[in-house]
Write a protein that holds these residues in place. Structure first.
Motif, short mmCIF file in Angstrom:
data_model
loop_
_atom_site.label_atom_id
_atom_site.label_comp_id
_atom_site.label_asym_id
_atom_site.label_seq_id
_atom_site.Cartn_x
_atom_site.Cartn_y
_atom_site.Cartn_z
N PRO A 1 15.21 8.32 3.05
CA PRO A 1 15.64 6.96 3.35
C PRO A 1 15.33 6.54 4.79
O PRO A 1 15.06 5.36 5.04
CB PRO A 1 17.14 6.98 3.08
CG PRO A 1 17.55 8.41 3.12
CD PRO A 1 16.34 9.17 2.65
N ALA A 2 15.35 7.49 5.72
CA ALA A 2 15.02 7.14 7.10
C ALA A 2 13.59 6.62 7.21
O ALA A 2 13.32 5.67 7.95
CB ALA A 2 15.22 8.35 8.01
N GLN A 3 12.67 7.23 6.45
CA GLN A 3 11.28 6.81 6.51
C GLN A 3 11.10 5.38 6.00
O GLN A 3 10.29 4.61 6.53
CB GLN A 3 10.40 7.76 5.69
CG GLN A 3 8.93 7.52 5.81
CD GLN A 3 8.44 7.61 7.24
OE1 GLN A 3 7.91 6.64 7.80
NE2 GLN A 3 8.61 8.79 7.85
N ALA A 4 11.87 4.99 5.00
CA ALA A 4 11.80 3.62 4.49
C ALA A 4 12.55 2.65 5.39
O ALA A 4 12.04 1.59 5.76
CB ALA A 4 12.34 3.55 3.07
N LEU A 5 13.76 3.02 5.78
CA LEU A 5 14.61 2.09 6.54
C LEU A 5 14.10 1.87 7.95
O LEU A 5 14.35 0.81 8.54
CB LEU A 5 16.05 2.60 6.56
CG LEU A 5 16.77 2.53 5.21
CD1 LEU A 5 18.13 3.24 5.29
CD2 LEU A 5 16.96 1.10 4.75
N CYS A 6 13.37 2.83 8.52
CA CYS A 6 12.85 2.63 9.87
C CYS A 6 11.82 1.52 9.90
O CYS A 6 11.50 0.98 10.97
CB CYS A 6 12.27 3.92 10.43
SG CYS A 6 10.66 4.39 9.76
N ARG A 7 11.28 1.14 8.74
CA ARG A 7 10.27 0.08 8.66
C ARG A 7 10.90 -1.30 8.45
O ARG A 7 10.18 -2.29 8.39
CB ARG A 7 9.28 0.40 7.55
CG ARG A 7 8.45 1.65 7.85
CD ARG A 7 7.66 2.12 6.64
NE ARG A 7 6.97 3.38 6.95
CZ ARG A 7 5.68 3.47 7.24
NH1 ARG A 7 4.93 2.38 7.29
NH2 ARG A 7 5.13 4.64 7.50
N LEU A 8 12.20 -1.33 8.33
CA LEU A 8 12.91 -2.61 8.26
C LEU A 8 12.80 -3.29 9.62
O LEU A 8 13.16 -2.70 10.64
CB LEU A 8 14.38 -2.36 7.91
CG LEU A 8 15.29 -3.56 7.75
CD1 LEU A 8 14.99 -4.29 6.45
CD2 LEU A 8 16.75 -3.12 7.77
N PRO A 9 12.27 -4.50 9.69
CA PRO A 9 12.16 -5.16 11.00
C PRO A 9 13.50 -5.21 11.73
O PRO A 9 14.52 -5.58 11.15
CB PRO A 9 11.68 -6.57 10.63
CG PRO A 9 10.94 -6.38 9.34
CD PRO A 9 11.71 -5.32 8.60
N GLY A 10 13.50 -4.77 12.98
CA GLY A 10 14.72 -4.75 13.77
C GLY A 10 15.54 -3.49 13.61
O GLY A 10 16.62 -3.38 14.21
N GLN B 1 9.08 -4.42 -1.28
CA GLN B 1 7.79 -4.08 -1.88
C GLN B 1 6.74 -3.76 -0.82
O GLN B 1 5.91 -2.87 -1.01
CB GLN B 1 7.32 -5.24 -2.77
CG GLN B 1 8.14 -5.37 -4.04
CD GLN B 1 7.89 -6.68 -4.77
OE1 GLN B 1 7.30 -7.61 -4.23
NE2 GLN B 1 8.32 -6.74 -6.02
N ALA B 2 6.80 -4.46 0.31
CA ALA B 2 5.86 -4.17 1.38
C ALA B 2 6.08 -2.78 1.95
O ALA B 2 5.13 -2.04 2.24
CB ALA B 2 5.99 -5.22 2.49
N ILE B 3 7.34 -2.39 2.11
CA ILE B 3 7.64 -1.04 2.60
C ILE B 3 7.21 0.00 1.57
O ILE B 3 6.60 1.03 1.91
CB ILE B 3 9.13 -0.91 2.94
CG1 ILE B 3 9.47 -1.76 4.17
CG2 ILE B 3 9.51 0.56 3.19
CD1 ILE B 3 10.95 -1.82 4.50
N GLN B 4 7.49 -0.26 0.31
CA GLN B 4 7.08 0.68 -0.74
C GLN B 4 5.57 0.88 -0.72
O GLN B 4 5.07 2.01 -0.86
CB GLN B 4 7.53 0.17 -2.11
CG GLN B 4 7.15 1.10 -3.25
CD GLN B 4 7.70 0.65 -4.59
OE1 GLN B 4 8.51 -0.27 -4.66
NE2 GLN B 4 7.26 1.29 -5.65
N LEU B 5 4.83 -0.21 -0.53
CA LEU B 5 3.37 -0.12 -0.48
C LEU B 5 2.92 0.61 0.78
O LEU B 5 2.00 1.43 0.74
CB LEU B 5 2.77 -1.52 -0.53
CG LEU B 5 1.24 -1.62 -0.47
CD1 LEU B 5 0.60 -0.87 -1.63
CD2 LEU B 5 0.82 -3.08 -0.46
N ALA B 6 3.57 0.33 1.90
CA ALA B 6 3.18 0.95 3.17
C ALA B 6 3.31 2.47 3.12
O ALA B 6 2.48 3.20 3.69
CB ALA B 6 4.03 0.39 4.31
N ILE B 7 4.33 2.96 2.44
CA ILE B 7 4.52 4.41 2.36
C ILE B 7 3.90 5.00 1.08
O ILE B 7 4.07 6.17 0.80
CB ILE B 7 6.02 4.79 2.47
CG1 ILE B 7 6.84 4.19 1.32
CG2 ILE B 7 6.59 4.36 3.81
CD1 ILE B 7 8.31 4.60 1.32
#
Length: 225
Positions: free
Chosen positions: A25-34, A177-183
């Protein structure tokens, strides 16, 4: 362009943590803007994981900022953490000011020990779901369970699903979806056996006998203490 608001995401760290419960979850949530990620532990000493390497906390409990999102991972170290008053008090204190209170895997039992699952629907790793009533929760058979501001997820890899679900709730489906695609989270496992509903019975029973019958018994004993 308007700058994204800062979101403080506090992960509880403790000895014996399952590292993927935290790092997925850290890998996904770190990509949340801000996003601002915090790893909070009782001290700044390295935290041994279940993989043989350690994680360095960023803050101890006293210095950790108030979370917007509190995430409590699981692992076999949950059994010991259940009896640690400082850990449970930290969870309760952070949860009181958080917008979202979340867990991965057996981290649900730490939320429960802090009084946060009473009367709520919840989930955890499949081998421990029968113990959820011990912390006042009702098991819901789902990979991610949302009950108001409390979001629980199943075992280990489900932490990634929980993180993307939470991003969608906060910022909309397109952001998730953008984060899912990025990772490149596009799972195509070699076997359709990641849950007892689909795994061969002999594999499930063998794993329970080798690992999870005893592990669930230790968890039950810790919850009773």
């Amino acid at each position: 362009m308007t700058e994204a608001p800062q979101t403080t995401i506090v992960f509880l760290l403790f000895p014996g943590i399952t590292q993927l419960d935290f790092t997925a979850p850290a890998q996904a949530l770190c990509r949340l803007p801000g996003a601002r990620l915090i790893g909070a532990a009782a001290s700044l000493d390295p935290i041994p994981t279940d993989c043989g390497f350690a994680i360095l906390p960023t803050h101890d409990f006293a210095a950790a900022p108030q979370a917007d999102i509190l995430c409590v991972p699981g692992g076999h170290g949950v059994v010991e953490a259940l009896g640690d008053r400082a850990t449970i008090d930290f969870i309760a204190r952070q949860a009181a000011g958080a917008t979202w209170v979340t867990s991965v895997c057996t981290g649900a039992f730490l939320l429960g020990r802090a009084g946060l699952l009473e009367g709520r629907r919840a989930t955890t790793h499949w081998a421990y779901t029968h113990l959820l009533p011990m912390v006042g929760a009702r098991h819901e058979a789902a990979r991610v369970v949302e009950d108001g501001p409390v979001v629980t997820s199943g075992g280990v890899t489900s932490g990634l699903d929980f993180a993307l679900t939470l991003v969608a709730r906060m910022r909309g489906d397109a952001a998730a979806q953008a984060i899912q695609l990025a990772i490149e989270y596009d799972p195509a496992p070699p076997f359709a056996g990641g849950h007892p509903d689909r795994a061969p019975a002999a594999v499930t029973e063998g794993l329970k006998a080798r690992v999870y019958d005893a592990a669930a018994a230790r968890m039950a004993a810790a919850l009773k203490s």
